[in-house]
Design a protein around this motif. Structure first.
Motif, short mmCIF file in Angstrom:
data_model
loop_
_atom_site.label_atom_id
_atom_site.label_comp_id
_atom_site.label_asym_id
_atom_site.label_seq_id
_atom_site.Cartn_x
_atom_site.Cartn_y
_atom_site.Cartn_z
N GLU A 119 0.94 -1.36 -0.03
CA GLU A 119 0.08 -0.02 0.08
C GLU A 119 1.20 0.74 0.10
O GLU A 119 0.98 2.08 -0.89
CB GLU A 119 -0.82 0.25 0.99
N VAL A 120 2.18 0.96 0.87
CA VAL A 120 2.57 2.61 1.05
C VAL A 120 3.76 2.66 -0.29
O VAL A 120 3.68 3.35 -1.21
CB VAL A 120 3.67 2.02 2.16
N ASN A 123 1.00 4.13 -2.83
CA ASN A 123 0.78 5.18 -2.48
C ASN A 123 1.30 5.79 -1.91
O ASN A 123 1.28 5.02 -0.96
CB ASN A 123 -1.10 4.98 -2.53
N SER A 125 1.26 8.48 -0.34
CA SER A 125 0.62 9.75 0.68
C SER A 125 0.21 9.18 1.73
O SER A 125 -1.13 9.69 2.49
CB SER A 125 -0.10 11.31 -0.05
N SER A 126 -0.09 7.41 1.68
CA SER A 126 -1.11 7.03 2.74
C SER A 126 -0.88 7.17 3.53
O SER A 126 0.56 7.42 4.36
CB SER A 126 -1.03 5.22 2.23
N ARG A 128 -0.91 3.89 5.77
CA ARG A 128 -0.55 3.30 5.61
C ARG A 128 0.99 3.30 6.26
O ARG A 128 1.92 2.18 6.72
CB ARG A 128 -0.50 2.31 5.03
N ARG A 129 1.93 4.51 5.69
CA ARG A 129 3.15 4.93 5.55
C ARG A 129 3.10 5.28 7.49
O ARG A 129 4.71 4.55 7.72
CB ARG A 129 3.45 6.39 5.31
#
Length: 165
Positions: A119-120, A123, A125-126, A128-129
């Motif tokens: 996910e990171v 994206n 800017s997620s 999840r970062r």
């Protein structure tokens, strides 16, 4: 029956281990991040409640054995033995599950990590970062080799200083 103090110490140690494992940073982090489709959260809660039930059974067996010794009661002694047998019978399915599902916990944790990592990677800017950064800090790890492309950007943004390869 053996010394009731042994049962009390064993029950307290099982309760302590269950609590530390359940509320420890590594396990709660993965549990909070895991998806509903991931089996880790179910394993996490089941292990905690099983450990607490086992510890309470052992403590009850110890208290009943102590009372049986003081009162010289065969009934209390039998109840203490029954609690001990119940705890032993509860450990048999747990040991069988552990043997037949030896890698399930590790695989569930890795599925959570892989999901968050990808996910990171997809994206930047997620939200999840922040989760990935928390995983890297808690487990003192940093990144992975991905067949989907370059991971250098993800590692520089989420790894603790000094951990980046």
């Amino acid at each position: 029956l053996p010394n009731p103090l042994i049962f009390q110490l064993l029950g307290l140690s099982v309760a302590t281990l269950s609590t530390v494992t359940h509320y420890g940073l590594h396990f709660t982090l993965i549990s909070d991040i895991s998806l509903d489709s991931n089996f880790y959260r179910v394993i996490h809660h089941t292990a905690f409640y099983f450990g607490i039930c086992l510890s309470m059974t052992l403590i009850l067996a110890a208290l009943l054995s102590s009372a049986a010794t003081v009162r010289e009661s065969h009934c209390l002694s039998a109840m203490g033995f029954f609690c001990f047998a119940l705890a032993f019978c509860g450990l048999i399915p747990a040991a069988c599950w552990r043997y037949t599902h030896s890698t399930e916990v590790e695989n569930s944790m890795m599925d959570v990590y892989d999901f968050v990592y990808e996910e990171v990677r997809r994206n930047a800017s997620s939200f999840r970062r922040h989760e990935l950064t928390a995983i890297h800090e808690a487990f003192l790890c940093c990144g992975k080799h991905s067949p989907f492309g370059d991971t250098t950007y993800v590692e520089h943004k989420t790894c603790p200083p000094g951990q980046v390869h």
